[in-house]
Structure formats: C-alpha cells, structure tokens
Design an enzyme around this catalytic site. Structure first.
Site, mmCIF file in Angstrom:
data_model
loop_
_atom_site.group_PDB
_atom_site.id
_atom_site.type_symbol
_atom_site.label_atom_id
_atom_site.label_comp_id
_atom_site.label_asym_id
_atom_site.label_seq_id
_atom_site.Cartn_x
_atom_site.Cartn_y
_atom_site.Cartn_z
ATOM 1 N N HIS A 1 -2.272 70.668 -54.131
ATOM 2 C CA HIS A 1 -3.460 70.868 -53.536
ATOM 3 C C HIS A 1 -4.875 70.001 -53.870
ATOM 4 O O HIS A 1 -5.159 69.034 -53.337
ATOM 5 C CB HIS A 1 -3.849 72.635 -53.410
ATOM 6 N N HIS B 1 -6.496 77.979 -56.926
ATOM 7 C CA HIS B 1 -6.656 78.451 -55.509
ATOM 8 C C HIS B 1 -5.556 79.449 -55.038
ATOM 9 O O HIS B 1 -5.545 79.957 -53.889
ATOM 10 C CB HIS B 1 -6.940 77.397 -54.495
HETATM 11 S S1 FES Z 1 -5.463 72.934 -56.964
HETATM 12 FE FE1 FES Z 1 -3.543 74.622 -56.977
HETATM 13 S S2 FES Z 1 -4.203 75.705 -55.230
HETATM 14 FE FE2 FES Z 1 -5.863 74.526 -55.382
#
Ligand code: FES
Length: 89
Positions: A41, A60
């Site tokens: 992500h 997140h």
């Molecule tokens: S960096 Fe891992 S969920 Fe956003």
C-alpha cells in the site's frame, strides 16, 4: 548456514535477506514461507499476527496470507514472494 535454520516450527519474523526486509514464517511442518515485508500500500513494514497467522500492516490495516496474498485492503497488490536458495534441499 542461515539465521532461519535454527528456528522452531511455527516461528515467524521479519529478517534482512539480501539487504531486503523479508517476512519469514516456518510452518508446523518445517516449511519456510518468505515474502517481502514491505506493505504494497504505502511501504510500511508488516508484522506477524500469531493469532490469525497472517502478516498485518500496522499503518492502515492491510492483511496478507503467509504466501503474501492480500486478505484485506487497502492494499490491492500481493506481497512479492522471496526464494531463499540456501533453504532448498
Ligand atoms: S502502508 Fe500498509 S496498509 Fe497502508
């Protein structure tokens, strides 16, 4: 020899392999599963969730299987698998 070989079955952790953070899980049968420890992500380092046997991102909330498959977003891309040559028999 490697730092993983003395691990007990069921042990997991993030280690540096070839200069990359790698999430390693040695399953109950002794098979080693290794994936990139960098969340797809936004690049946080994932951590082992021993209760669920998943790799979870603290930033997140993305979750991945031991094979790196996305189980829950916001991440959309699976973690890259890592081959550990010295553990092949
Ligand atoms: S960096 Fe891992 S969920 Fe956003």
């Amino acid at each position: 020899m490697s730092e993983i070989e003395p691990w007990k079955n069921g042990q997991a952790g993030v280690v540096i392999i070839d200069h990359k953070k790698t999430a390693v899980y040695k399953d109950e049968a002794g098979q080693v599963h290794a994936v990139s420890a960098i969340c797809t992500h936004m690049g946080c380092t994932i951590g082992w969730n021993a209760d669920e046997r998943t790799w979870d991102c603290p930033c997140h909330g993305s979750r991945y299987s031991i094979e790196g498959k996305v189980l829950r977003g916001p991440a959309k891309k699976d973690l890259e698998r890592v081959e550990i040559d010295y553990l092949k028999k």
